[in-house]
Design an enzyme around this catalytic site. Sequence first.
Site, mmCIF file in Angstrom:
data_model
loop_
_atom_site.group_PDB
_atom_site.id
_atom_site.type_symbol
_atom_site.label_atom_id
_atom_site.label_comp_id
_atom_site.label_asym_id
_atom_site.label_seq_id
_atom_site.Cartn_x
_atom_site.Cartn_y
_atom_site.Cartn_z
ATOM 1 N N SER A 146 0.771 -1.023 -0.155
ATOM 2 C CA SER A 146 -0.480 0.293 0.001
ATOM 3 C C SER A 146 0.960 1.711 0.069
ATOM 4 O O SER A 146 2.320 0.797 0.280
ATOM 5 C CB SER A 146 -0.993 -0.178 0.894
ATOM 6 N N TYR A 159 -1.314 -1.407 10.460
ATOM 7 C CA TYR A 159 -1.863 -0.793 9.085
ATOM 8 C C TYR A 159 -0.827 -0.869 8.221
ATOM 9 O O TYR A 159 -0.792 -1.976 7.720
ATOM 10 C CB TYR A 159 -3.401 -0.443 8.385
HETATM 11 N N1 LIG Z 1 -8.848 -1.017 -0.604
HETATM 12 C C1 LIG Z 1 -7.928 -0.270 -0.465
HETATM 13 O O1 LIG Z 1 -7.723 1.591 -0.520
HETATM 14 C C2 LIG Z 1 -6.540 0.007 -0.419
HETATM 15 C C3 LIG Z 1 -4.883 0.322 -0.681
HETATM 16 C C4 LIG Z 1 -4.007 -0.347 -0.604
HETATM 17 C C5 LIG Z 1 -3.724 -1.325 -0.499
HETATM 18 N N2 LIG Z 1 -5.398 -1.923 -0.479
HETATM 19 C C6 LIG Z 1 -4.481 -4.066 0.405
HETATM 20 O O2 LIG Z 1 -5.328 -4.268 -0.996
HETATM 21 C C7 LIG Z 1 -5.566 -5.791 -0.001
HETATM 22 C C8 LIG Z 1 -6.871 -6.284 -1.249
HETATM 23 O O3 LIG Z 1 -7.713 -5.304 -0.569
HETATM 24 P P1 LIG Z 1 -9.261 -4.400 -1.259
HETATM 25 O O4 LIG Z 1 -8.974 -3.595 -0.784
HETATM 26 O O5 LIG Z 1 -9.226 -5.949 -2.079
HETATM 27 O O6 LIG Z 1 -10.280 -5.718 0.126
HETATM 28 P P2 LIG Z 1 -11.456 -6.149 0.256
HETATM 29 O O7 LIG Z 1 -12.213 -5.947 -0.887
HETATM 30 O O8 LIG Z 1 -11.949 -6.065 1.148
HETATM 31 O O9 LIG Z 1 -11.227 -7.571 -0.148
HETATM 32 C C9 LIG Z 1 -10.293 -8.399 0.562
HETATM 33 C C10 LIG Z 1 -10.247 -10.006 0.389
HETATM 34 O O10 LIG Z 1 -9.287 -9.892 1.399
HETATM 35 C C11 LIG Z 1 -10.194 -11.808 2.674
HETATM 36 N N3 LIG Z 1 -9.961 -11.775 3.745
HETATM 37 C C12 LIG Z 1 -10.061 -11.319 4.714
HETATM 38 N N4 LIG Z 1 -10.143 -11.524 5.779
HETATM 39 C C13 LIG Z 1 -9.296 -12.778 5.603
HETATM 40 C C14 LIG Z 1 -8.480 -13.952 6.137
HETATM 41 N N5 LIG Z 1 -8.720 -13.812 7.285
HETATM 42 N N6 LIG Z 1 -8.589 -15.244 5.522
HETATM 43 C C15 LIG Z 1 -8.404 -14.822 4.013
HETATM 44 N N7 LIG Z 1 -8.930 -14.501 2.919
HETATM 45 C C16 LIG Z 1 -9.606 -12.577 3.891
HETATM 46 C C17 LIG Z 1 -11.742 -11.109 1.590
HETATM 47 O O11 LIG Z 1 -12.056 -11.996 1.333
HETATM 48 P P3 LIG Z 1 -13.295 -13.340 2.459
HETATM 49 O O12 LIG Z 1 -14.003 -12.124 3.724
HETATM 50 O O13 LIG Z 1 -14.255 -13.725 1.989
HETATM 51 O O14 LIG Z 1 -12.152 -13.681 3.086
HETATM 52 C C18 LIG Z 1 -11.736 -10.324 0.206
HETATM 53 O O15 LIG Z 1 -11.552 -11.377 -0.757
HETATM 54 C C19 LIG Z 1 -5.411 -6.188 0.694
HETATM 55 O O16 LIG Z 1 -3.995 -6.283 0.917
HETATM 56 C C20 LIG Z 1 -5.134 -3.910 1.289
HETATM 57 O O17 LIG Z 1 -4.411 -3.580 2.579
HETATM 58 C C21 LIG Z 1 -6.044 -2.018 -0.676
#
Ligand SMILES: NC(=O)c1ccc[n+]([C@@H]2O[C@H](COP(=O)([O-])OP(=O)(O)OC[C@H]3O[C@@H](n4cnc5c(N)ncnc54)[C@H](OP(=O)(O)O)[C@@H]3O)[C@@H](O)[C@H]2O)c1
Length: 278
Positions: A146, A159
């Site tokens: 991130s 985080y």
């Molecule tokens: N969105 C942003 O602004 C942003 C910015 C920078 C970086 N990121 C990073 O991008 C990555 C993906 O985030 P996203 O934005 O796509 O979030 P999201 O839409 O909340 O998706 C998160 C994914 O992780 C899975 N997950 C959560 N807890 C889990 C666990 N304990 N075991 C296995 N799977 C788990 C969730 O599925 P289930 O609930 O089905 O398990 C979901 O598929 C993360 O690492 C986040 O830190 C996001």
Amino acid sequence: MSNTLDNTTPGRALITGASAGIGARYAHHLARRGHDLTLVARNADRLEALAGRLRADTGRDVRVRVADLSNAPDLARVEQELRDDTTLTMLVNNAGIGSVAPLLQSDPAQMQAMIDLNVTALTRLTMAVVPGFVARGHGTLINIASIVALHPEMLNGVYGASKAYVLGYSQSLRHELADKGLRIQAVLPGATGTEFWDLAGKPASELPAGIVMSADDMVQAALAGLDQGEFVTIPALADPGLWQRLEDARQALGPLLSHNAPAPRYGIQAPGATGTNG
Ligand SMILES: NC(=O)c1ccc[n+]([C@@H]2O[C@H](COP(=O)([O-])OP(=O)(O)OC[C@H]3O[C@@H](n4cnc5c(N)ncnc54)[C@H](OP(=O)(O)O)[C@@H]3O)[C@@H](O)[C@H]2O)c1
């Protein structure tokens, strides 16, 4: 770094956190690039629905693995699959959770859960897959960090620190594995429009629209960065020279950080260096 790859077949990509958001977009685009997929997350219904759509749309072989990666036995099961599946050519370490809460208002158990997923699971899954990549002479590791890796002050401190870990771990892996034929990429997304923000405590709809990228644009940019051989991809950063300047400054610091005497400004005189010979 060396990017020697056997590109004759795309092989199988395992994507963590594939049931929603960024991970689901990786699944979509990697299937279209010809990868078979193993999709990992906790929500079985969402994973099965996505897998069904991808099989129908692309004809790829798509497997579903329901696992809570912050749960040790589930994590061990996925680690074993990463060690055993010799068709794997890519791991996308994407599953992660965040928070916008200041440290003093944060629940220690939630912070621990974040570390378990963002740090421990990512570390162990990488250690499970890399020996096979090295033995086979090729493999791609994509770690989703991130921009808070560079600015831990922006959101919750644990985080930010967890994502700084992902960047530092990726830098070290790249250094150690540069000559082993592996391709390693750290992706540093800015705010991306997913459910991440709802779970973190502030819906993306409450952020200024001008800073929020769609998950699909983010993933397409990250894959373009991978194709271009980038090690660090910051999808929103227009001038990559800014990152390079930071990296150059870091490299210049390297040889200056360890010495047998404290820096003169601390006024500590080494024994035998008192200037009086006595
Ligand atoms: N969105 C942003 O602004 C942003 C910015 C920078 C970086 N990121 C990073 O991008 C990555 C993906 O985030 P996203 O934005 O796509 O979030 P999201 O839409 O909340 O998706 C998160 C994914 O992780 C899975 N997950 C959560 N807890 C889990 C666990 N304990 N075991 C296995 N799977 C788990 C969730 O599925 P289930 O609930 O089905 O398990 C979901 O598929 C993360 O690492 C986040 O830190 C996001």
